[in-house]
Design an enzyme around this catalytic site. Structure first.
Site, PDB file in Angstrom:
ATOM      1  N   LYS A 199     121.448  31.448  92.610  1.00 15.75           N
ATOM      2  CA  LYS A 199     120.828  30.121  92.607  1.00 15.75           C
ATOM      3  C   LYS A 199     120.749  29.578  94.035  1.00 15.75           C
ATOM      4  O   LYS A 199     119.732  29.089  94.478  1.00 15.75           O
ATOM      5  CB  LYS A 199     121.639  29.188  91.704  1.00 15.75           C
ATOM      6  CG  LYS A 199     121.113  27.769  91.675  1.00 15.75           C
ATOM      7  CD  LYS A 199     121.864  26.904  90.678  1.00 15.75           C
ATOM      8  CE  LYS A 199     121.481  25.439  90.877  1.00 15.75           C
ATOM      9  NZ  LYS A 199     122.113  24.537  89.929  1.00 15.75           N
ATOM     10  N   GLU A 205     129.777  36.787  97.842  1.00 19.89           N
ATOM     11  CA  GLU A 205     129.797  38.100  97.191  1.00 19.89           C
ATOM     12  C   GLU A 205     128.385  38.688  97.102  1.00 19.89           C
ATOM     13  O   GLU A 205     128.142  39.859  97.403  1.00 19.89           O
ATOM     14  CB  GLU A 205     130.376  37.987  95.771  1.00 19.89           C
ATOM     15  CG  GLU A 205     131.852  37.631  95.713  1.00 19.89           C
ATOM     16  CD  GLU A 205     132.102  36.128  95.664  1.00 19.89           C
ATOM     17  OE1 GLU A 205     131.266  35.348  96.168  1.00 19.89           O
ATOM     18  OE2 GLU A 205     133.166  35.737  95.130  1.00 19.89           O
ATOM     19  N   GLY A 256     124.098  27.094  87.040  1.00 22.84           N
ATOM     20  CA  GLY A 256     124.238  28.550  87.100  1.00 22.84           C
ATOM     21  C   GLY A 256     124.591  29.164  85.749  1.00 22.84           C
ATOM     22  O   GLY A 256     124.003  30.155  85.321  1.00 22.84           O
ATOM     23  N   ARG A 257     125.550  28.555  85.050  1.00 23.52           N
ATOM     24  CA  ARG A 257     125.993  29.133  83.772  1.00 23.52           C
ATOM     25  C   ARG A 257     125.038  28.840  82.626  1.00 23.52           C
ATOM     26  O   ARG A 257     125.296  29.217  81.484  1.00 23.52           O
ATOM     27  CB  ARG A 257     127.423  28.675  83.464  1.00 23.52           C
ATOM     28  CG  ARG A 257     127.628  27.172  83.509  1.00 23.52           C
ATOM     29  CD  ARG A 257     129.108  26.819  83.556  1.00 23.52           C
ATOM     30  NE  ARG A 257     129.347  25.393  83.728  1.00 23.52           N
ATOM     31  CZ  ARG A 257     129.414  24.758  84.902  1.00 23.52           C
ATOM     32  NH1 ARG A 257     129.229  25.454  86.017  1.00 23.52           N
ATOM     33  NH2 ARG A 257     129.652  23.470  84.960  1.00 23.52           N
ATOM     34  N   GLU A 342     134.289  26.832  82.897  1.00 22.86           N
ATOM     35  CA  GLU A 342     133.761  26.235  84.128  1.00 22.86           C
ATOM     36  C   GLU A 342     133.143  24.864  83.811  1.00 22.86           C
ATOM     37  O   GLU A 342     133.162  23.955  84.633  1.00 22.86           O
ATOM     38  CB  GLU A 342     132.725  27.159  84.793  1.00 22.86           C
ATOM     39  CG  GLU A 342     132.497  26.833  86.265  1.00 22.86           C
ATOM     40  CD  GLU A 342     131.644  27.863  87.007  1.00 22.86           C
ATOM     41  OE1 GLU A 342     130.410  27.857  86.817  1.00 22.86           O
ATOM     42  OE2 GLU A 342     132.191  28.660  87.791  1.00 22.86           O
ATOM     43  N   HIS A 373     143.403  46.378  67.432  1.00 20.77           N
ATOM     44  CA  HIS A 373     144.396  47.390  67.813  1.00 20.77           C
ATOM     45  C   HIS A 373     145.027  47.064  69.159  1.00 20.77           C
ATOM     46  O   HIS A 373     145.621  47.935  69.805  1.00 20.77           O
ATOM     47  CB  HIS A 373     143.736  48.773  67.831  1.00 20.77           C
ATOM     48  CG  HIS A 373     143.237  49.158  66.478  1.00 20.77           C
ATOM     49  ND1 HIS A 373     144.016  49.773  65.536  1.00 20.77           N
ATOM     50  CD2 HIS A 373     142.042  48.927  65.880  1.00 20.77           C
ATOM     51  CE1 HIS A 373     143.324  49.953  64.423  1.00 20.77           C
ATOM     52  NE2 HIS A 373     142.117  49.440  64.604  1.00 20.77           N
ATOM     53  N   LYS A 501     137.063  29.070  98.014  1.00 16.19           N
ATOM     54  CA  LYS A 501     135.991  29.585  98.884  1.00 16.19           C
ATOM     55  C   LYS A 501     136.257  29.164 100.334  1.00 16.19           C
ATOM     56  O   LYS A 501     136.140  29.966 101.265  1.00 16.19           O
ATOM     57  CB  LYS A 501     134.635  28.996  98.468  1.00 16.19           C
ATOM     58  CG  LYS A 501     134.030  29.603  97.210  1.00 16.19           C
ATOM     59  CD  LYS A 501     132.623  29.036  97.001  1.00 16.19           C
ATOM     60  CE  LYS A 501     132.078  29.339  95.630  1.00 16.19           C
ATOM     61  NZ  LYS A 501     130.819  28.670  95.331  1.00 16.19           N
TER      62      LYS A 501
HETATM   63  O1  F6P Z   1     131.698  30.272  91.205  1.00 18.55           O
HETATM   64  C1  F6P Z   1     130.902  29.155  91.271  1.00 18.55           C
HETATM   65  C2  F6P Z   1     129.447  29.424  91.083  1.00 18.55           C
HETATM   66  O2  F6P Z   1     128.775  28.419  91.755  1.00 18.55           O
HETATM   67  C3  F6P Z   1     129.008  29.482  89.631  1.00 18.55           C
HETATM   68  O3  F6P Z   1     128.910  28.248  89.049  1.00 18.55           O
HETATM   69  C4  F6P Z   1     127.730  30.203  89.768  1.00 18.55           C
HETATM   70  O4  F6P Z   1     127.259  30.651  88.544  1.00 18.55           O
HETATM   71  C5  F6P Z   1     128.138  31.304  90.721  1.00 18.55           C
HETATM   72  O5  F6P Z   1     129.018  30.667  91.607  1.00 18.55           O
HETATM   73  C6  F6P Z   1     127.034  31.984  91.445  1.00 18.55           C
HETATM   74  O6  F6P Z   1     126.301  31.117  92.253  1.00 18.55           O
HETATM   75  P1  F6P Z   1     124.897  31.511  92.836  1.00 18.55           P
HETATM   76  O7  F6P Z   1     123.986  31.778  91.706  1.00 18.55           O
HETATM   77  O8  F6P Z   1     124.455  30.344  93.660  1.00 18.55           O
HETATM   78  O9  F6P Z   1     125.069  32.740  93.682  1.00 18.55           O
END
Ligand code: F6P
Length: 534
Positions: A199, A205, A256-257, A342, A373, A501
């Site tokens: 987003k 990452e 995002g979610r 979240e 199990h 972060k």
């Molecule tokens: O971990 C926080 C967060 O902002 C989530 O809410 C989101 O889904 C994820 O990181 C990924 O964010 P982005 O889509 O901006 O890379």
């Protein structure tokens, strides 16, 4: 709008507490069924694509009436309408929350043209890639994390029966190189499409993995980055700076979610095709209409959200286990973990006041029968009561009828066992070939006793079609909205992820330099250890 009361400041809350203290604390499911031959009929509900049996929950007509009164006092309908009407209900970020607009028909949605223009463009692109002869693409790698990963990663296997199997899908999320390395090992640049899903297009990452993917692509003879990298993001500028010019955008009013319905759903559309992707959206829209229009007494997301409040705040249950009896839904618990924890893992209300009551439960689980199990032992005989949510799918998309019968029998039996339990007297009468013969039978019987009265909800879906899955996910979204609205929290921000972060950005250069100045003793000691110095 007149101020909305927080749940604990309502008349209904006090009455619920009184009801709990006097009666509900001692509620027994077995007695409830014995007393009411129509309990199943009275407590089962129909919503689009989903039948829900709530009768194995610790509620009766009085509980439900009070919970509904609570919802009305907290003006749940006005809050729902505010969300759906585009009010900036995400107050800490000053944003509207409009994921429902992503699945509304063009003429009906708040952002109909914008949404459908991107959707049409994305689905046209999808059909081009799915034409394997023309595109030459055999592998799609989605690089994203959290909401930019969990939705597609959950839906693609869930709808495997509708997928084009000539395309293989890979999901890379973790900044741990053990995630991307085995994926790249088996790929060829010329037949791989990378989807960089973020987003913000700033997430550490995702940016790190995207950089690794681009370097691998170029180092292995890849020549046309523009054809092999696409981005799904609200930050088109950053994607362009990365060197991607095929971008499918979305908007800051999509959390995002809550984003799998947007361009973030690109891997889903690549897997199941345009028609099925539209069916997924249709199913979610049908659930949106149910949430918007069904009376609260028969509104499934509202009822489930109320049940969550009942269990969390009155019974004090700390977690809920989700057990999908469908292997395709194996990532659903992880998806729901982000959606619910979240969204509702908050400790202050919308005005910043510390809450005197509990919010999000821990949500966890595994597909049945595997979970049986592993951790079901604790669900049956542990000291905590953990409500379980069974998801049963009547019709499989495989040809092995015998396996399906066994699967469904297991799901039904687990819910039954949790509720019925087994008394010491019953256990004493059992013949147990595996039990020690040296042990006093009365002691053994105590080990083999189940208290029962453990609640569960069973959701039944006729077939896991794209439409049914869309409805199921939207149902969970609105359920989370309901409990969050009653708790009067902001379910749409996630400040809790920020501190880690920021500290990571501070630690990162220290891992290279070895500088531990100003760090706490534990972090400093661990940092030295990780640098190989003792
Ligand atoms: O971990 C926080 C967060 O902002 C989530 O809410 C989101 O889904 C994820 O990181 C990924 O964010 P982005 O889509 O901006 O890379």
């Amino acid at each position: 709008m007149t101020p909305i009361p927080r749940c604990d400041r309502t008349e209904a809350w006090l009455r619920l507490q009184d009801h709990f203290d006097r009666d509900a604390r001692h509620f027994d499911l077995r007695e409830a069924f014995a007393a009411d031959g129509r309990r199943f009929d009275g407590l089962s509900f129909e919503a689009p694509e989903i039948f829900a049996d709530l009768s194995k929950n610790r509620v009766d007509a009085a509980t439900l009436a009070l919970l509904l009164a609570l919802a009305r006092e907290c003006r749940i309908e006005a809050r729902r309408d505010a969300m759906m009407g585009g009010a900036a209900i995400n107050v800490t970020e000053g944003r509207a929350v409009q994921h429902v607009a992503l699945r509304a028909p063009r003429a009906a949605g708040a952002y109909g043209d914008e949404v459908h223009d991107v959707l049409d463009r994305m689905l046209a692109f999808v059909e081009g890639v799915r034409d394997g002869v023309a595109s030459g693409i055999t592998d799609v790698v989605n690089i994203g994390i959290g909401g930019s990963d969990l939705g597609p990663q959950m839906v693609v296997p869930a709808l495997d029966a509708y997928a084009q199997h000539a395309l293989r899908f890979h999901f890379v999320s973790n900044v741990d190189g053990h995630d991307i390395a085995p994926v790249l090992r088996d790929l060829k640049p010329s037949s791989t499409l990378f989807v960089i899903a973020s987003k913000t297009f700033t997430t550490q990452e995702t940016m790190a993995n995207a950089g690794v993917a681009r370097a691998w692509f170029l180092a292995n003879g890849g020549s046309d980055t523009r054809r092999h990298f696409v981005a799904t993001t609200t930050n088109v500028k950053a994607a362009a700076e990365f060197g991607i010019d095929t971008t499918f955008g979305f908007w800051d009013w999509v959390g995002g979610r809550y984003s799998l319905w947007s361009a973030i759903g690109l891997p889903i559309a690549l897997a199941i095709g345009a028609t099925n992707f539209r069916a997924l959206l249709d199913g979610a829209h049908a659930m949106d209409m149910h949430f918007a229009q069904a009376p609260l007494e028969r509104n499934l997301p509202v009822l489930l959200g109320l049940l969550d409040v009942w269990y969390r705040n009155f019974h004090g249950f700390t977690s809920r286990s989700v057990a999908p009896y469908h292997q395709g839904l194996r990532r659903l618990p992880a998806y729901l973990q982000q959606l619910e924890m979240e969204s509702n893992g908050k400790r202050v209300d919308i005005d910043g006041e510390t809450l005197p009551f509990a919010t999000s439960p821990v949500v966890w689980g595994e597909p049945g029968t595997n979970g049986q199990h592993a951790y079901f032992q604790m669900l049956h005989q542990g000291t905590d009561v953990i409500p379980v949510e069974f998801i049963l799918v009547r019709e499989p998309t495989h040809p092995y009828a015998d396996l399906q019968t066994k699967l469904l029998a297991n799901g039904l039996a687990q819910a039954q066992a949790l509720m019925l339990g087994k008394s010491a007297e019953q256990a004493l009468g059992d013949r147990v070939p595996t039990a020690s013969t040296e042990l006093d039978p009365a002691i053994l019987a105590r080990h083999r006793t189940f208290t029962g009265n453990r609640p569960s909800t069973t959701l039944v879906i006729d077939k896991l079609t794209p439409r049914a899955l869309g409805a199921l996910i939207a149902m969970y979204e609105h359920r989370v909205f309901t409990s969050g609205a009653l708790w009067n929290i902001n379910s749409f921000d996630q400040w809790g992820v920020e501190l880690g972060k920021a500290l990571c950005n501070d630690i990162l250069p220290r891992l290279a330099s070895g500088d531990t100045s100003g760090l706490d003793g534990s972090t400093a000691g661990l940092l030295r250890r990780l640098r190989g110095s003792r």
